[in-house]
Design a protein around this motif. Sequence first.
Motif, PDB file in Angstrom:
ATOM      1  N   MET A 287      44.373  60.877  10.995  1.00 52.11           N
ATOM      2  CA  MET A 287      43.530  61.199  12.151  1.00 52.11           C
ATOM      3  C   MET A 287      43.854  62.603  12.645  1.00 52.11           C
ATOM      4  O   MET A 287      44.979  63.070  12.515  1.00 52.11           O
ATOM      5  N   LYS A 288      42.858  63.216  13.249  1.00 52.43           N
ATOM      6  CA  LYS A 288      43.043  64.604  13.679  1.00 52.43           C
ATOM      7  C   LYS A 288      42.775  64.758  15.177  1.00 52.43           C
ATOM      8  O   LYS A 288      41.816  64.199  15.707  1.00 52.43           O
ATOM      9  N   ILE A 289      43.643  65.554  15.805  1.00 54.55           N
ATOM     10  CA  ILE A 289      43.493  65.868  17.233  1.00 54.55           C
ATOM     11  C   ILE A 289      43.130  67.341  17.364  1.00 54.55           C
ATOM     12  O   ILE A 289      43.757  68.200  16.724  1.00 54.55           O
ATOM     13  N   ALA A 290      42.133  67.651  18.192  1.00 53.29           N
ATOM     14  CA  ALA A 290      41.880  69.034  18.598  1.00 53.29           C
ATOM     15  C   ALA A 290      42.597  69.242  19.930  1.00 53.29           C
ATOM     16  O   ALA A 290      42.400  68.468  20.867  1.00 53.29           O
ATOM     17  N   LEU A 291      43.449  70.270  19.990  1.00 50.67           N
ATOM     18  CA  LEU A 291      44.267  70.510  21.188  1.00 50.67           C
ATOM     19  C   LEU A 291      43.867  71.834  21.839  1.00 50.67           C
ATOM     20  O   LEU A 291      43.856  72.880  21.182  1.00 50.67           O
ATOM     21  N   PHE A 292      43.581  71.766  23.141  1.00 48.18           N
ATOM     22  CA  PHE A 292      43.292  72.955  23.946  1.00 48.18           C
ATOM     23  C   PHE A 292      44.406  73.118  24.976  1.00 48.18           C
ATOM     24  O   PHE A 292      44.907  72.138  25.510  1.00 48.18           O
ATOM     25  N   GLY A 293      44.788  74.359  25.260  1.00 47.98           N
ATOM     26  CA  GLY A 293      45.890  74.589  26.198  1.00 47.98           C
ATOM     27  C   GLY A 293      47.236  74.278  25.560  1.00 47.98           C
ATOM     28  O   GLY A 293      48.178  73.879  26.238  1.00 47.98           O
ATOM     29  N   GLY A 294      47.309  74.509  24.263  1.00 45.44           N
ATOM     30  CA  GLY A 294      48.536  74.151  23.525  1.00 45.44           C
ATOM     31  C   GLY A 294      49.581  75.252  23.473  1.00 45.44           C
ATOM     32  O   GLY A 294      50.624  75.079  22.837  1.00 45.44           O
ATOM     33  N   THR A 295      49.333  76.378  24.154  1.00 45.85           N
ATOM     34  CA  THR A 295      50.282  77.491  24.051  1.00 45.85           C
ATOM     35  C   THR A 295      51.308  77.518  25.171  1.00 45.85           C
ATOM     36  O   THR A 295      52.235  78.323  25.148  1.00 45.85           O
ATOM     37  N   GLY A 296      51.156  76.658  26.181  1.00 42.50           N
ATOM     38  CA  GLY A 296      52.131  76.615  27.268  1.00 42.50           C
ATOM     39  C   GLY A 296      53.339  75.780  26.862  1.00 42.50           C
ATOM     40  O   GLY A 296      53.393  75.236  25.759  1.00 42.50           O
ATOM     41  N   PRO A 297      54.319  75.655  27.756  1.00 46.13           N
ATOM     42  CA  PRO A 297      55.518  74.875  27.426  1.00 46.13           C
ATOM     43  C   PRO A 297      55.234  73.401  27.128  1.00 46.13           C
ATOM     44  O   PRO A 297      55.881  72.811  26.264  1.00 46.13           O
ATOM     45  N   THR A 298      54.238  72.818  27.790  1.00 48.01           N
ATOM     46  CA  THR A 298      53.886  71.429  27.463  1.00 48.01           C
ATOM     47  C   THR A 298      53.219  71.367  26.093  1.00 48.01           C
ATOM     48  O   THR A 298      53.411  70.404  25.337  1.00 48.01           O
ATOM     49  N   GLY A 299      52.451  72.395  25.764  1.00 47.31           N
ATOM     50  CA  GLY A 299      51.744  72.426  24.481  1.00 47.31           C
ATOM     51  C   GLY A 299      52.687  72.250  23.301  1.00 47.31           C
ATOM     52  O   GLY A 299      52.384  71.504  22.361  1.00 47.31           O
ATOM     53  N   ALA A 300      53.825  72.911  23.350  1.00 49.38           N
ATOM     54  CA  ALA A 300      54.778  72.805  22.237  1.00 49.38           C
ATOM     55  C   ALA A 300      55.247  71.356  22.065  1.00 49.38           C
ATOM     56  O   ALA A 300      55.381  70.855  20.945  1.00 49.38           O
ATOM     57  N   HIS A 301      55.492  70.677  23.194  1.00 46.31           N
ATOM     58  CA  HIS A 301      55.893  69.261  23.120  1.00 46.31           C
ATOM     59  C   HIS A 301      54.753  68.410  22.541  1.00 46.31           C
ATOM     60  O   HIS A 301      55.001  67.475  21.770  1.00 46.31           O
ATOM     61  N   ILE A 302      53.505  68.718  22.950  1.00 47.47           N
ATOM     62  CA  ILE A 302      52.371  67.923  22.449  1.00 47.47           C
ATOM     63  C   ILE A 302      52.247  68.096  20.935  1.00 47.47           C
ATOM     64  O   ILE A 302      52.046  67.126  20.199  1.00 47.47           O
ATOM     65  N   ILE A 303      52.374  69.339  20.473  1.00 45.83           N
ATOM     66  CA  ILE A 303      52.241  69.588  19.025  1.00 45.83           C
ATOM     67  C   ILE A 303      53.330  68.829  18.265  1.00 45.83           C
ATOM     68  O   ILE A 303      53.053  68.127  17.293  1.00 45.83           O
ATOM     69  N   GLU A 304      54.572  68.942  18.730  1.00 48.44           N
ATOM     70  CA  GLU A 304      55.678  68.256  18.034  1.00 48.44           C
ATOM     71  C   GLU A 304      55.467  66.740  18.035  1.00 48.44           C
ATOM     72  O   GLU A 304      55.684  66.069  17.030  1.00 48.44           O
ATOM     73  N   GLU A 305      55.030  66.193  19.176  1.00 47.20           N
ATOM     74  CA  GLU A 305      54.829  64.741  19.272  1.00 47.20           C
ATOM     75  C   GLU A 305      53.691  64.288  18.356  1.00 47.20           C
ATOM     76  O   GLU A 305      53.801  63.271  17.665  1.00 47.20           O
ATOM     77  N   ALA A 306      52.591  65.044  18.351  1.00 47.03           N
ATOM     78  CA  ALA A 306      51.445  64.666  17.516  1.00 47.03           C
ATOM     79  C   ALA A 306      51.824  64.728  16.035  1.00 47.03           C
ATOM     80  O   ALA A 306      51.468  63.827  15.261  1.00 47.03           O
ATOM     81  N   LEU A 307      52.559  65.754  15.644  1.00 46.22           N
ATOM     82  CA  LEU A 307      52.984  65.844  14.236  1.00 46.22           C
ATOM     83  C   LEU A 307      53.927  64.682  13.900  1.00 46.22           C
ATOM     84  O   LEU A 307      53.828  64.073  12.836  1.00 46.22           O
ATOM     85  N   ARG A 308      54.824  64.363  14.830  1.00 45.33           N
ATOM     86  CA  ARG A 308      55.766  63.251  14.615  1.00 45.33           C
ATOM     87  C   ARG A 308      55.010  61.934  14.414  1.00 45.33           C
ATOM     88  O   ARG A 308      55.391  61.091  13.621  1.00 45.33           O
ATOM     89  N   GLN A 309      53.895  61.769  15.156  1.00 43.81           N
ATOM     90  CA  GLN A 309      53.107  60.530  15.030  1.00 43.81           C
ATOM     91  C   GLN A 309      52.143  60.574  13.842  1.00 43.81           C
ATOM     92  O   GLN A 309      51.361  59.644  13.650  1.00 43.81           O
TER      93      GLN A 309
END
Length: 214
Positions: free
Chosen positions: A1-23
Amino acid sequence: MKIALFGGTGPTGAHIIEEALRQGYELSVYTRNAAKLSAFDGRIEVVVGDLNNREAIKACIQGADAVISALGPNSLKAREKRPIMRGVGTIVSVMEELKVRRLIQISTAIYRDPKDGFDFKSQAFVTLFKLIVPKAQDDIKATAELVSNSSLDWTLVRIPNLKDGPATGQVDVGWYGKTKLAMKLSRGNLAKFLVDQVVGRQYVRAAPGIADGS
Ligand SMILES: NC(=O)c1ccc[n+]([C@@H]2O[C@H](COP(=O)([O-])OP(=O)(O)OC[C@H]3O[C@@H](n4cnc5c(N)ncnc54)[C@H](OP(=O)(O)O)[C@@H]3O)[C@@H](O)[C@H]2O)c1
């Protein structure tokens, strides 16, 4: 499955990217500045554009199963009115066109869910921030109203003050004035909750408040 992420360059964005890749998700991340995502080279797809670029937004969302937006006003220098609401409006319109239904957007207690009761603490902070950064607060509220009035399967994830830190697994979720919610949330806990909502149905068309667990 694929997620499109907006606002991913802030400090929370990095956590979202890592979590999504982990899942195990694939990620297409939208940014004005690709250099801000260089730490993820080779692990994510990057689409460059600003929030006025409908075609680039469409390229980012094409093929995605869900959209997560951590977009929020982070500059006092914005020239146009409600830049986040306008950008999210285009995202919603593109999602409707592409028949991508799931949208998860970060928000705050400035948006009231019908299940909320009266909560002095969160509303006091809302009043304070309206005085300090009125344009940003107006944009966050207008964005939440736009999302909640859309026909999508939306969730507004309402957050208190963020702090850096990992996911602890200890999160309280509920309604202001009804659920005991602390005034702090780690970005790791926020990221995990956001990514969990991609397949989670419990909070579809609702705006839960979340905070670090007590
Ligand atoms: N920090 C807090 O305590 C707190 C409290 C309540 C709500 N929030 C919200 O929580 C979210 C994450 O916060 P954060 O502190 O981790 O990160 P942040 O730095 O506030 O991240 C904001 C994101 O939105 C993007 N953005 C902002 N204005 C934009 C515009 N006009 N056009 C395109 N992109 C734009 C930023 O992109 P650029 O990198 O290109 O600027 C960045 O990716 C944000 O939505 C924030 O508003 C934060």
